[in-house]
Design a protein around this motif. Sequence first.
Motif, PDB file in Angstrom:
ATOM      1  N   ALA A  23       0.830  -1.201   0.000  1.00 38.98           N
ATOM      2  CA  ALA A  23       0.000   0.000   0.000  1.00 38.98           C
ATOM      3  C   ALA A  23       0.866   1.255   0.000  1.00 38.98           C
ATOM      4  O   ALA A  23       0.574   2.218  -0.721  1.00 38.98           O
ATOM      5  N   THR A  35      -5.464   4.797  -5.453  1.00 39.92           N
ATOM      6  CA  THR A  35      -5.100   3.402  -5.178  1.00 39.92           C
ATOM      7  C   THR A  35      -6.292   2.671  -4.571  1.00 39.92           C
ATOM      8  O   THR A  35      -6.840   3.103  -3.559  1.00 39.92           O
ATOM      9  N   ILE A  40      -3.934  -3.006  -4.275  1.00 38.96           N
ATOM     10  CA  ILE A  40      -3.073  -3.467  -3.185  1.00 38.96           C
ATOM     11  C   ILE A  40      -2.998  -4.986  -3.186  1.00 38.96           C
ATOM     12  O   ILE A  40      -1.914  -5.580  -3.069  1.00 38.96           O
ATOM     13  N   LYS A  58      -9.392   1.266   3.846  1.00 36.33           N
ATOM     14  CA  LYS A  58      -8.093   1.793   3.430  1.00 36.33           C
ATOM     15  C   LYS A  58      -7.458   2.752   4.438  1.00 36.33           C
ATOM     16  O   LYS A  58      -6.228   2.714   4.638  1.00 36.33           O
TER      17      LYS A  58
END
Length: 204
Positions: A23, A35, A40, A58
């Motif tokens: 990450a 992202t 990830i 996240k």
Amino acid sequence: MRQSPNDLTPGGQQRRAAIIDAAAQLFNEHGYHQTSTAMIAERVGCAKATVYHYFRQKPEILFEIHDQWIEELSAHVADTSDDVPLSEFLRQVFRDILQLMETKSDHVRVFFEYYRELPDELRAVATSKRDHYERVIESRIRTGVDTGALRPQHPRIAAFALFGMCNWSYQWYRPGHELSDREIADELFEIYFAGVRAESPASP
């Protein structure tokens, strides 16, 4: 967070660490908002459900990126004896921070760039930990001023000057260039200490 790392098997701890590292790389490469959890998972080589097994969302990963970094720095200063001369203590602070720029460059850059993306609750925890670390450094500087090892000055401003020199280096420091992280840390320390030390120190 769903699970404490201490409750995981060694394999689980490794997988969790791999998710955090992946990450950090992706947040640095593409940006935090760009992202996805799927990205990830792909970088780690696991299913998206595996990421959710360790982190519900996240922002928890972003928090862990900061938490690992500040916990490592805090542990270093906590392990330093009060008997260590102030100059060596401050030199080591520079070395600790620059070493993380070398070994966890993605983590450091991501924290500074995306700290404000943390939800209020997590940001409050992160801020508290960072403030505690800063107060330890400030306290040692205050002692140096009180004992005459450092010239008369405002300890908090002197501490912020130290962090400004160290932390801003994430903008320009890149691992593997001409000077090592330790050499850069020592150069920065010498510049800093020349400005804060007493002309005729009462103690080392």
